[in-house]
Enzyme design. Sequence first.
Site, short mmCIF file in Angstrom:
data_model
loop_
_atom_site.label_atom_id
_atom_site.label_comp_id
_atom_site.label_asym_id
_atom_site.label_seq_id
_atom_site.Cartn_x
_atom_site.Cartn_y
_atom_site.Cartn_z
CE LYS A 127 39.50 48.17 65.61
NZ LYS A 127 38.74 47.30 64.54
P1 NAD Z 1 44.10 51.47 55.73
O1 NAD Z 1 45.32 52.19 56.86
O2 NAD Z 1 44.78 50.49 54.85
O3 NAD Z 1 43.50 52.47 54.93
C1 NAD Z 1 42.87 53.47 55.26
C2 NAD Z 1 42.37 54.36 54.19
O4 NAD Z 1 41.79 55.57 54.61
C3 NAD Z 1 43.65 55.07 53.48
O5 NAD Z 1 43.55 54.98 51.93
C4 NAD Z 1 43.64 56.44 53.95
O6 NAD Z 1 44.42 57.50 52.82
C5 NAD Z 1 41.99 56.82 54.12
N1 NAD Z 1 42.01 57.82 54.82
C6 NAD Z 1 42.57 58.08 56.09
N2 NAD Z 1 42.24 59.39 56.47
C7 NAD Z 1 41.39 59.87 55.66
C8 NAD Z 1 40.41 61.09 55.58
N3 NAD Z 1 40.49 62.11 56.53
N4 NAD Z 1 39.66 61.36 54.38
C9 NAD Z 1 39.67 60.21 53.53
N5 NAD Z 1 40.32 59.17 53.52
C10 NAD Z 1 41.36 58.93 54.74
O7 NAD Z 1 42.95 51.01 56.88
P2 NAD Z 1 41.98 49.75 56.30
O8 NAD Z 1 42.57 48.49 57.27
O9 NAD Z 1 41.53 49.65 54.92
O10 NAD Z 1 40.83 50.21 57.42
C11 NAD Z 1 39.76 51.03 56.86
C12 NAD Z 1 38.62 50.87 57.94
O11 NAD Z 1 38.07 49.74 57.58
C13 NAD Z 1 38.71 51.42 59.21
O12 NAD Z 1 37.46 51.79 59.69
C14 NAD Z 1 38.87 50.04 59.73
O13 NAD Z 1 38.51 49.81 61.13
C15 NAD Z 1 37.79 49.34 59.04
N6 NAD Z 1 38.29 47.76 59.04
C16 NAD Z 1 39.16 47.23 58.82
C17 NAD Z 1 39.47 45.82 58.74
C18 NAD Z 1 40.71 45.23 57.97
O14 NAD Z 1 40.60 44.04 58.06
N7 NAD Z 1 41.68 45.82 57.73
C19 NAD Z 1 38.43 45.15 59.04
C20 NAD Z 1 37.26 45.61 59.31
C21 NAD Z 1 37.15 46.94 59.32
#
Ligand code: NAD
Length: 441
Positions: A127
């Site tokens: 990561k």
């Molecule tokens: P992203 O940046 O596309 O979206 C993040 C979201 O979280 C946004 O809607 C943002 O407004 C919200 N957010 C941020 N701070 C916040 C807070 N304090 N309170 C409430 N909401 C808040 O990110 P993503 O890619 O969707 O990733 C989200 C989660 O999923 C992370 O934990 C990431 O590690 C995990 N994840 C992502 C992927 C992927 O393929 N993108 C894969 C596995 C896991």
Amino acid sequence: MSKNPEATDVVQAASQSGAEITEPGERFFKAHLTQLQEALEYVELENHVRLILSEPKNEVIVNFPVMMDDGSYELFTGYRIQHNNVMGPYKGGMRYHHDVTLDEVKALAALMTYKCALLEVPFGGAKGGIRINPHDYSKTEQERLTRRFTHDLGNNIGPEYDIPAPDMGTNSQTMVWMMDTYMNMHGAVDKNANRRIVTGKSLTSGGSRGRAKATGQGVVYCIQEWANENGLRLDGARFILQGYGNVGSHCAQILNRLGAELVAVQDHTGSVYNPEGIYPRKLSQWVERTGGVAGYDGAKAIDNDEFWGVESEICVPAALELQIDAEVAKKLKCKVVAEGANGPTTLEGDKVLREREIDVIPDVLANAGGVVVSYFEWVQNKRSESWQLQEVDSRLHFMMKRAYHEVRAFSREHEVDNRTASLAVALRRINAVYVERGVFP
Ligand code: NAD
């Protein structure tokens, strides 16, 4: 008795108390070690494997300057943590967020090791990230800092060595900048051989069909299996969602197509609620236009406490870690929590959910769809192939379903929760490889 006074293993690392931990990244890392320790009670792990897994193999930290649009310079710190590669090349996302710390990235890298092992994806865990609020930087500033970060990582990443992907605050555009920078740094003739240096690219630049929605899709495949097991009809079921980014928005759209109603959403701008259901496509257009869910006219604004207490069948945290603590877990009015985010539930939150018999489909299982389709993208790039969406989805479905039932079988056999079962299945697989291969020299 070790001759090295600093030597530790997973169990010792988890139980070292020290001063009270307040920093979220450190709390998250500690929580992860404790969860691992619980899983170790159900797997006979060789002592040397415990030692190896207690710390990442490599911790790369780079400090680099970038010119801002106004001509001034800022210095940034970038991380790439490579936890383990016994199963294959290091693999994991790059996060741009103002809370990124070394400990947070260490915990996230370790989760990737277990996620890949659980899903039988031939990758290890890594990561990375930069501690910035991406909303504070223009697109051109983000491009310059991504390119400079990629350059400074140098040979610490590579298409057969360590393959980044998107995570919070990064997207397919970030990956394409990384790819282009890496390609230009490594050979003019066989540039295209390096396309698989990153996954999660746009389709135009060598991405895979189905990658953008893959994590959300995988969460939904797990929810479907849970619903079948527990006699819940998804048609008409209600769900609440934290995070409306890549994972959250796709998850919402797919669940909605199955007839489930999104009744409340929260992101960094606020929380909104509509008991009649929020239409995810319209909400996505709103978020694209305004940057967040606040002010959406198809729902009313509610506060944080009200959000977590909204009546539903399914809760999907898809934002940050450590969101469902004991207080939030007491408020939840759902039957299952499907962890789209990594590490969204604290140790105390987990305990309350267990006491209240709210099931958890843990992160290492629920959100593994992203790395599975990243693996498909990497294979397609390697073979110069382009798979149809149906093929991607059906392969993903098969792998998610297989892992889900493996976890459930372990959980039933040992009478443990799904998180412990997921980690135990992954640890057993990693242990078997180390036992066969031994440790060099
Ligand atoms: P992203 O940046 O596309 O979206 C993040 C979201 O979280 C946004 O809607 C943002 O407004 C919200 N957010 C941020 N701070 C916040 C807070 N304090 N309170 C409430 N909401 C808040 O990110 P993503 O890619 O969707 O990733 C989200 C989660 O999923 C992370 O934990 C990431 O590690 C995990 N994840 C992502 C992927 C992927 O393929 N993108 C894969 C596995 C896991």
